[in-house]
Write an enzyme that holds these catalytic residues in place. Structure first.
Site, PDB file in Angstrom:
ATOM      1  CG  HIS A   1      -1.944  -1.075   1.254  1.00  0.00           C
ATOM      2  ND1 HIS A   1      -2.128  -1.847   2.525  1.00  0.00           N
ATOM      3  CD2 HIS A   1      -3.082  -1.304   0.519  1.00  0.00           C
ATOM      4  CE1 HIS A   1      -3.254  -2.468   2.165  1.00  0.00           C
ATOM      5  NE2 HIS A   1      -3.814  -2.163   1.070  1.00  0.00           N
TER       6      HIS A   1
ATOM      7  CB  CYS B   1      -3.336  -1.615   8.414  1.00  0.00           C
ATOM      8  SG  CYS B   1      -1.792  -2.760   8.911  1.00  0.00           S
TER       9      CYS B   1
HETATM   10  C1  CIR Z   1      -3.897  -7.616   3.056  1.00  0.00           C
HETATM   11  O1  CIR Z   1      -2.927  -8.153   2.367  1.00  0.00           O
HETATM   12  O2  CIR Z   1      -5.035  -7.266   2.629  1.00  0.00           O
HETATM   13  C2  CIR Z   1      -3.597  -8.072   4.439  1.00  0.00           C
HETATM   14  N1  CIR Z   1      -2.895  -9.368   4.955  1.00  0.00           N
HETATM   15  C3  CIR Z   1      -2.855  -6.962   5.164  1.00  0.00           C
HETATM   16  C4  CIR Z   1      -3.636  -5.465   5.080  1.00  0.00           C
HETATM   17  C5  CIR Z   1      -2.509  -4.589   5.637  1.00  0.00           C
HETATM   18  N2  CIR Z   1      -3.185  -3.249   5.603  1.00  0.00           N
HETATM   19  C6  CIR Z   1      -2.659  -2.007   5.734  1.00  0.00           C
HETATM   20  O3  CIR Z   1      -1.484  -2.006   5.610  1.00  0.00           O
HETATM   21  N3  CIR Z   1      -3.593  -1.013   5.584  1.00  0.00           N
END
Ligand code: CIR
Length: 255
Positions: free
Chosen positions: A160, A247
């Site tokens: 991201h 997150c």
């Molecule tokens: C994903 O790949 O969507 C999750 N395993 C990790 C999301 C992490 N989100 C973030 O950094 N905003």
């Protein structure tokens, strides 16, 4: 009142989405203890924690940031780029409905909240494997009437935009120059992560405080030179699921 929306670690987290990391075993008990310590840190910084129920069957539900983007005027419910994650947004929308008028990203748009960096009235949106141009157009239409300027930003090599860059203090960005170009951020002071700590660009600002992963001591030294109040948290288990400190919460000012 400052609200922090969180969600507990799902017992299914071993089946989380992974893009740039190889799968490793995640110790659920340890992940939950780290998440509870993270919530305690936010509480100590003046947040009221609202932990959402019902995410047990959703492997990535702890990563609430991806489900919405909260502005002072509205909250935009995201449409996560990974289809299995879309079921996470319902509970987040229900919680946000109580504190903000809601708007939504709709098809063909896909957007993960982790791709949206707000810095004052500037909004930078990562063009990533999760977030597309249609969603950026939609977001622009939703928030430009409130005076925000929305800019799409290419990210490379990470999940991201906020894996690559976050705001450490007003006008000060912490970034990994291998994953995002510094030239995009005219008018900001940029602090680079230590070359040995590529994941160190993700910091969570709570007012004048900074919540920051304890895994990045050399980058932390660089931040210390700014005189910031830094609160280290250990999120090593959630990092195996490609998560970081921003997150795991949605911060709502005056929530
Ligand atoms: C994903 O790949 O969507 C999750 N395993 C990790 C999301 C992490 N989100 C973030 O950094 N905003």
């Amino acid at each position: 009142m400052r609200l922090a929306i969180t969600r507990g670690v799902s017992p299914a987290i071993a089946r989380c989405e992974l893009t740039h990391l190889a799968r490793q075993p995640i110790d659920l008990k340890k992940a939950r203890a780290q998440h509870a310590a993270y919530e305690a840190c936010l509480r100590a910084l003046g947040c009221t924690i609202r932990r959402l129920p019902g995410g047990d069957a959703l492997p990535d539900s702890v990563f609430v940031e991806d489900c919405a983007v909260v502005f002072d005027e509205i909250a935009v419910i995201a449409r996560p780029g990974a289809p299995p994650r879309r079921a996470e947004t319902g509970a987040v929308a229900t919680a946000l409905k109580a504190v903000r008028p809601l708007a939504r990203i709709g098809p063909p748009g896909t957007l993960d909240g982790g791709d949206v960096l707000r810095a004052g009235r500037r909004v930078f949106v990562g063009i990533s494997s999760r977030t597309n141009a249609a969603a950026i157009d939609q977001l622009n239409r939703l928030v430009s009437p409130f005076g925000y300027t929305v800019t799409g930003v290419e990210v490379r090599g990470c999940l991201h935009l906020k894996s690559a860059v976050t705001e450490a203090a007003p006008g000060v960005l912490l970034l990994n120059p291998a994953w995002v170009s510094e030239g995009t951020f005219h008018g900001f002071t940029c602090i680079e992560t230590d070359p040995g700590e590529p994941h160190g660009a993700n910091a969570l600002r709570i007012g004048d405080d900074l919540v920051y992963a304890s895994a990045f001591p050399r980058t932390r030294d660089r931040l210390d030179s700014l005189g910031l109040s830094i609160h280290p948290v250990d999120v090593s288990e959630l990092a195996k699921a490609e998560g970081a400190v921003t997150c795991c919460s949605l911060i709502v000012e005056n929530g």
